[in-house]
Motif scaffolding. Sequence first.
Motif, PDB file in Angstrom:
ATOM      1  N   ALA A 183      28.721  38.143  30.868  1.00  0.00           N
ATOM      2  CA  ALA A 183      29.827  37.687  30.013  1.00  0.00           C
ATOM      3  C   ALA A 183      31.170  37.963  30.672  1.00  0.00           C
ATOM      4  O   ALA A 183      32.087  37.133  30.627  1.00  0.00           O
ATOM      5  N   TYR A 184      31.294  39.134  31.302  1.00  0.00           N
ATOM      6  CA  TYR A 184      32.565  39.492  31.923  1.00  0.00           C
ATOM      7  C   TYR A 184      32.919  38.521  33.047  1.00  0.00           C
ATOM      8  O   TYR A 184      34.041  38.003  33.110  1.00  0.00           O
ATOM      9  N   VAL A 185      31.991  38.265  33.974  1.00  0.00           N
ATOM     10  CA  VAL A 185      32.333  37.416  35.118  1.00  0.00           C
ATOM     11  C   VAL A 185      32.555  35.969  34.686  1.00  0.00           C
ATOM     12  O   VAL A 185      33.363  35.260  35.301  1.00  0.00           O
ATOM     13  N   VAL A 186      31.879  35.522  33.615  1.00  0.00           N
ATOM     14  CA  VAL A 186      32.125  34.173  33.111  1.00  0.00           C
ATOM     15  C   VAL A 186      33.547  34.071  32.557  1.00  0.00           C
ATOM     16  O   VAL A 186      34.271  33.099  32.846  1.00  0.00           O
ATOM     17  N   MET A 187      33.951  35.060  31.758  1.00  0.00           N
ATOM     18  CA  MET A 187      35.314  35.029  31.211  1.00  0.00           C
ATOM     19  C   MET A 187      36.347  35.160  32.319  1.00  0.00           C
ATOM     20  O   MET A 187      37.386  34.486  32.306  1.00  0.00           O
ATOM     21  N   PHE A 188      36.086  36.022  33.286  1.00  0.00           N
ATOM     22  CA  PHE A 188      37.015  36.183  34.404  1.00  0.00           C
ATOM     23  C   PHE A 188      37.150  34.864  35.159  1.00  0.00           C
ATOM     24  O   PHE A 188      38.258  34.428  35.489  1.00  0.00           O
ATOM     25  N   GLY A 189      36.032  34.209  35.445  1.00  0.00           N
ATOM     26  CA  GLY A 189      36.082  32.967  36.192  1.00  0.00           C
ATOM     27  C   GLY A 189      36.853  31.882  35.474  1.00  0.00           C
ATOM     28  O   GLY A 189      37.569  31.100  36.108  1.00  0.00           O
ATOM     29  N   MET A 190      36.730  31.818  34.145  1.00  0.00           N
ATOM     30  CA  MET A 190      37.452  30.796  33.392  1.00  0.00           C
ATOM     31  C   MET A 190      38.957  31.002  33.481  1.00  0.00           C
ATOM     32  O   MET A 190      39.724  30.033  33.506  1.00  0.00           O
ATOM     33  N   HIS A 197      40.803  30.838  45.642  1.00  0.00           N
ATOM     34  CA  HIS A 197      40.964  32.250  45.289  1.00  0.00           C
ATOM     35  C   HIS A 197      39.601  32.899  45.037  1.00  0.00           C
ATOM     36  O   HIS A 197      39.383  34.066  45.379  1.00  0.00           O
ATOM     37  N   GLY A 198      38.692  32.156  44.418  1.00  0.00           N
ATOM     38  CA  GLY A 198      37.347  32.688  44.214  1.00  0.00           C
ATOM     39  C   GLY A 198      36.632  32.945  45.525  1.00  0.00           C
ATOM     40  O   GLY A 198      35.893  33.925  45.665  1.00  0.00           O
ATOM     41  N   LEU A 199      36.874  32.061  46.510  1.00  0.00           N
ATOM     42  CA  LEU A 199      36.266  32.255  47.829  1.00  0.00           C
ATOM     43  C   LEU A 199      36.788  33.537  48.474  1.00  0.00           C
ATOM     44  O   LEU A 199      36.027  34.271  49.132  1.00  0.00           O
ATOM     45  N   LEU A 200      38.079  33.821  48.290  1.00  0.00           N
ATOM     46  CA  LEU A 200      38.630  35.072  48.817  1.00  0.00           C
ATOM     47  C   LEU A 200      37.969  36.278  48.161  1.00  0.00           C
ATOM     48  O   LEU A 200      37.678  37.281  48.825  1.00  0.00           O
ATOM     49  N   LEU A 201      37.729  36.205  46.843  1.00  0.00           N
ATOM     50  CA  LEU A 201      37.027  37.293  46.154  1.00  0.00           C
ATOM     51  C   LEU A 201      35.627  37.474  46.718  1.00  0.00           C
ATOM     52  O   LEU A 201      35.167  38.599  46.936  1.00  0.00           O
ATOM     53  N   LEU A 202      34.938  36.369  46.948  1.00  0.00           N
ATOM     54  CA  LEU A 202      33.578  36.442  47.474  1.00  0.00           C
ATOM     55  C   LEU A 202      33.575  37.044  48.876  1.00  0.00           C
ATOM     56  O   LEU A 202      32.713  37.874  49.203  1.00  0.00           O
ATOM     57  N   ALA A 227      31.380  39.963  43.740  1.00  0.00           N
ATOM     58  CA  ALA A 227      30.829  38.684  44.192  1.00  0.00           C
ATOM     59  C   ALA A 227      30.569  37.752  43.012  1.00  0.00           C
ATOM     60  O   ALA A 227      30.819  36.538  43.090  1.00  0.00           O
ATOM     61  N   GLY A 228      30.065  38.305  41.910  1.00  0.00           N
ATOM     62  CA  GLY A 228      29.838  37.484  40.723  1.00  0.00           C
ATOM     63  C   GLY A 228      31.129  36.891  40.187  1.00  0.00           C
ATOM     64  O   GLY A 228      31.167  35.717  39.793  1.00  0.00           O
ATOM     65  N   ALA A 229      32.196  37.703  40.168  1.00  0.00           N
ATOM     66  CA  ALA A 229      33.491  37.192  39.732  1.00  0.00           C
ATOM     67  C   ALA A 229      33.980  36.096  40.661  1.00  0.00           C
ATOM     68  O   ALA A 229      34.564  35.093  40.218  1.00  0.00           O
ATOM     69  N   GLY A 230      33.742  36.261  41.966  1.00  0.00           N
ATOM     70  CA  GLY A 230      34.143  35.240  42.911  1.00  0.00           C
ATOM     71  C   GLY A 230      33.390  33.941  42.711  1.00  0.00           C
ATOM     72  O   GLY A 230      33.975  32.846  42.751  1.00  0.00           O
ATOM     73  N   VAL A 231      32.072  34.018  42.482  1.00  0.00           N
ATOM     74  CA  VAL A 231      31.256  32.816  42.296  1.00  0.00           C
ATOM     75  C   VAL A 231      31.688  32.053  41.048  1.00  0.00           C
ATOM     76  O   VAL A 231      31.836  30.814  41.075  1.00  0.00           O
ATOM     77  N   THR A 232      31.899  32.761  39.922  1.00  0.00           N
ATOM     78  CA  THR A 232      32.319  32.063  38.702  1.00  0.00           C
ATOM     79  C   THR A 232      33.714  31.463  38.853  1.00  0.00           C
ATOM     80  O   THR A 232      34.005  30.395  38.297  1.00  0.00           O
ATOM     81  N   SER A 233      34.576  32.123  39.613  1.00  0.00           N
ATOM     82  CA  SER A 233      35.906  31.563  39.858  1.00  0.00           C
ATOM     83  C   SER A 233      35.809  30.292  40.696  1.00  0.00           C
ATOM     84  O   SER A 233      36.541  29.319  40.461  1.00  0.00           O
ATOM     85  N   ILE A 234      34.916  30.300  41.682  1.00  0.00           N
ATOM     86  CA  ILE A 234      34.706  29.096  42.498  1.00  0.00           C
ATOM     87  C   ILE A 234      34.192  27.951  41.634  1.00  0.00           C
ATOM     88  O   ILE A 234      34.675  26.804  41.726  1.00  0.00           O
TER      89      ILE A 234
END
Length: 480
Positions: A183-190, A197-202, A227-234
């Motif tokens: 739930a956290y990484v989904v909300m962060f990615g949204m 920017h997500g690629l930089l996180l990854l 990495a999960g936060a980066g993937v959802t951001s991507i």
Amino acid sequence: MSSWADSLTPARMRRVAVVAPRAALRDTLVRVADAGCVELDHADDADRGAPGPAARRLQALGARPARPLLSATEPDLDALRRQGRADLLAGEAELEAHRQAAVLHGDVAALAGWCPAADLPRLAGLLADVGGAVVPLRPPRGTDPPTRLAEHGTVRRSLLPLVRTYGTVPYADVDPTLPAGIAYVVMFGMMFGDAGHGLLLLLGALLLRSGRVRRLAPLRKVWPFLAGAGVTSILAGIAYGEFFGPTGVLPVLWLNPMDQPLRLLVSAIALGAVLLALAYAAGIVNRWREGGPGRALYASSGIAGAAVFLGLGGLAGGAALHTPALLTAGALLAVTGLALAGTGLFTASSGGAAGALQTGVQLFDVVIRIGSNTVSFARLAAFGLTHAALGAMVWQGTTALAGAGPAAFVAAAVVFLAGNALAFALEALVAGVQALRLEFYELFSRVFDAEGRPFRPWHVPTRTAGHEDVPAPHSTEVTT
């Protein structure tokens, strides 16, 4: 299937007694300490009596070791003091404290505590070698076992701080670590929806995993979380068509936040409603496990609260869709939920007119909280829109400068790099904090209704055989 189910509950604990002949008590406790899987009673009791011989010598030494150790054989305490072995003295002092807390019956000594059920066979084998034993006991009535969440797997270990920061999961409750992390990484990615920017996180997560930056070594275990936060951001950036802003590198697959803010807002609230429904489902399971069907039925975070939530959702949907049947069903469900919650709240109150007034205020709070918590998820859209707006500003400034000559092109590159660095740092901080806030206040407040006690096993490693250089005592001062 069993391993999946086990991952959703804390480790099963057993009440045990560590039993040994008085002559073998030290050897038994050394094995227990080295195993590190038993939380012994009275470990933090400050009123055990006068300090033992090792504790007095440690005090005289005036040193505080970072890591206490134990010697496999009983050492000469004076020799340890002369050699400045504060680590071994500290281990002996802890062992003395547990020996003092042991219950004696004839030639037998015993200490009670808690041990994970999965560790009992291994512990029993270790103690049998020195004449000790571990005996399962009936848990004391009214006492909950301590909680130890499963730490197997790199992903789980990276997500555990998210739950532990909020509190200790009660022993009877489900373990929300994996669902909470998702739930956290989904909300962060949204909120952080930009593929660049997500690629930089990854990439940052992979750098942490490599361990090449020594200063970041303490953070290495959280690399899967990052990495999960980066993937959802991507993924969100691909859906928004954002790659370091609206650069046109990616097409818009779902919506452009700047062009369709209302659709993004509705989607954010809908996602919040789904997450709240899942939180209520977990809350129902927890209330049932904590207090049985009655507790699950009447609790505001149980079936009663879920009925109010679904009923209010039906009312809102019926009003938006102009559907009288949905309006009626929503109203009935909400009234039923309020009646159940009111019954539970009034039963827990002092009764009479004061209890009725208190119940009315609490029911009003239940309704207001459901509405405010649902609308609170609009911040997913608001901060996602802010991120997109910052990216658009940086890209507009870059393109405006890029066609004005060589010097302006260099300035455009500086604006692009500095602007994206600023947007990345600012939005990563904001999205991280806001996702944590939604997790704690909107979701965890329904999942948890109490706090458990963390499992703190006694663990003092035994010094390796290659370092057994301390002579045995000429005379031993025994404390029991």
